[in-house]
Design an enzyme around this catalytic site. Structure first.
Site, PDB file in Angstrom:
ATOM      1  N   TRP A 105       0.867  -1.203  -0.033  1.00  5.73           N
ATOM      2  CA  TRP A 105       0.016  -0.103   0.035  1.00  5.73           C
ATOM      3  C   TRP A 105       0.939   1.284   0.039  1.00  5.73           C
ATOM      4  CZ3 TRP A 105      -4.370  -1.862  -1.920  1.00  5.73           C
ATOM      5  CH2 TRP A 105      -4.694  -3.030  -1.414  1.00  5.73           C
ATOM      6  N   ASP A 174      -1.198   6.566   6.817  1.00  3.30           N
ATOM      7  CA  ASP A 174      -2.216   5.410   6.390  1.00  3.30           C
ATOM      8  C   ASP A 174      -2.512   4.668   7.600  1.00  3.30           C
ATOM      9  OD1 ASP A 174      -3.955   3.498   5.451  1.00  3.30           O
ATOM     10  OD2 ASP A 174      -2.872   3.015   3.597  1.00  3.30           O
ATOM     11  N   LYS A 198     -11.671  -2.274   8.658  1.00  2.21           N
ATOM     12  CA  LYS A 198     -10.974  -3.007   9.558  1.00  2.21           C
ATOM     13  C   LYS A 198     -11.064  -2.782  10.861  1.00  2.21           C
ATOM     14  CE  LYS A 198      -7.366  -2.924   5.622  1.00  2.21           C
ATOM     15  NZ  LYS A 198      -7.652  -4.487   5.113  1.00  2.21           N
TER      16      LYS A 198
END
Length: 361
Positions: A105, A174, A198
């Protein structure tokens, strides 16, 4: 309704049962208003109260100062890979940002950022298959950088920053897979973002926490929808927001507050992770992917002696009601995602199965 399984999926992930129960009631008739939460106008006073409550709870749990804006946006965390450099690199190509490449990511974010300015990749663990995150002394941040970007927890590889970078430029992070899992000081951060699916709620909403002075860095020719200022000025109501997802985020935040907040959930998360890591370290049959100094409390990654045994392990675990243990295709092996709402009972059942499987195989 059949008995619930233990869902070790990396996301969308398990939610607290009491949150699901409340959402199921409000899905039919929200607070006796005679309509569903998903039927309400996003501009009604009742739904505005939902978003205000979610923001207030998030501010309380993370101790967010008044000079930060909380936004509830669409487009997933991946849209932030582009929105961040669009807004924070100002006029563009003459601006620079610093990135730490610690996983898939982060690498995707670097690719997008390079479209908008000069990107200095100050550190990369790609050669070691992203099995660790760096310490502060492992890299240098350019004095001219507008910000330092990193991913706090890497779901695929099971690594996590134990402490956050100390630097002279604003941090941009992030936190999609570990936000709200532990206390931290947000003041060194210019921007924090997280997809909800999540640790915060269902897929569909991305939370962005941004320091107000950064709202005005966007160039004038940036499309309206991609300016953080647009959403800050309109209270995340510039367009129709992901209403149901925001509502469930509010329920999860309330659950977390009632649990005792971030200090309480951190203790629980450490206990759950210790059960798994102790089993991996004790039994020669299993090998952890992440270096010990970088191990994640959210995603525990490990391998068995052969791919065939890994496939058998995953199949037999699923037959016992433990789902989602297959590792990401890019690294293989197994992965147990044990986010905030994942019950300790499920971890206990998994480690018991791991010991039995090792003995039998």
């Amino acid at each position: 309704m059949p008995e619930r399984i233990f869902n070790f999926s990396a996301g969308p992930a398990t939610l607290p049962p009491e949150v699901l129960a409340q959402a199921s009631r409000d899905l039919v008739n929200y607070r006796d208003l005679g309509m569903s939460i998903i039927e309400m106008s996003h501009r009604s006073k009742d739904f505005i109260a939902v978003t205000e409550q979610a923001e207030q709870l998030l501010r309380e749990l993370l101790d967010i100062p008044a000079n930060y804006q909380v936004l509830f946006l669409q487009g997933g965390a991946s849209t932030q890979f582009a929105m961040i450099p669009m807004n924070l690199l100002g006029a563009g190509k003459d601006k620079k940002a610093c990135y730490l490449n610690t996983g898939v990511w982060a690498k995707k974010a670097i690719k997008e950022a390079k479209l908008f300015g000069e990107i200095d990749v100050a550190y990369s663990s790609e050669a070691e298959v992203y099995n660790h995150v760096p310490a502060d002394g492992d890299y240098q941040v350019d004095d001219k950088a507008e910000y330092l970007y990193f991913v706090s927890n890497n779901t695929i590889y099971g690594t996590q920053f134990q402490s956050f970078p100390a630097t002279h430029v604003p941090l941009v992070c992030d936190m999609s897979s570990d936000i709200l899992s532990r206390p931290f000081d947000i003041r060194p951060f210019g921007l924090v973002f997280a997809g909800a699916q999540k640790n915060m709620g269902p897929a569909g909403v991305t939370t962005v926490i941004i320091r107000e002075d950064l709202l005005d860095r966007a160039p004038e020719n940036l499309p309206t929808m991609f300016k953080y200022r647009t959403h800050a000025d309109q209270g995340s109501m510039f367009n129709t927001p992901p209403c149901f997802a925001i509502y469930v985020v509010g329920l999860v935040l309330e659950w977390l507050k009632n649990l005792g907040g971030l200090a309480a959930i951190e203790r629980i998360n450490k206990e759950k992770a210790a059960l798994l890591y102790d089993t991996i370290d004790r039994l020669d049959f299993y090998r952890g992917h992440a270096r010990r100094d970088s191990r994640s409390l959210m995603n525990v990654t490990f391998n068995l002696p052969t791919p065939e045994l890994e496939a058998k392990f995953i199949q037999e675990a699923a037959a016992r009601g433990m789902s989602g243990l297959k590792g990401h295709r890019s690294v293989g092996g197994c992965r147990a995602s044990i986010y905030n709402a994942f019950p300790r009972e499920g971890v206990e059942q998994l480690v018991e199965f791991m010991a039995e499987f090792a003995k039998n195989n």
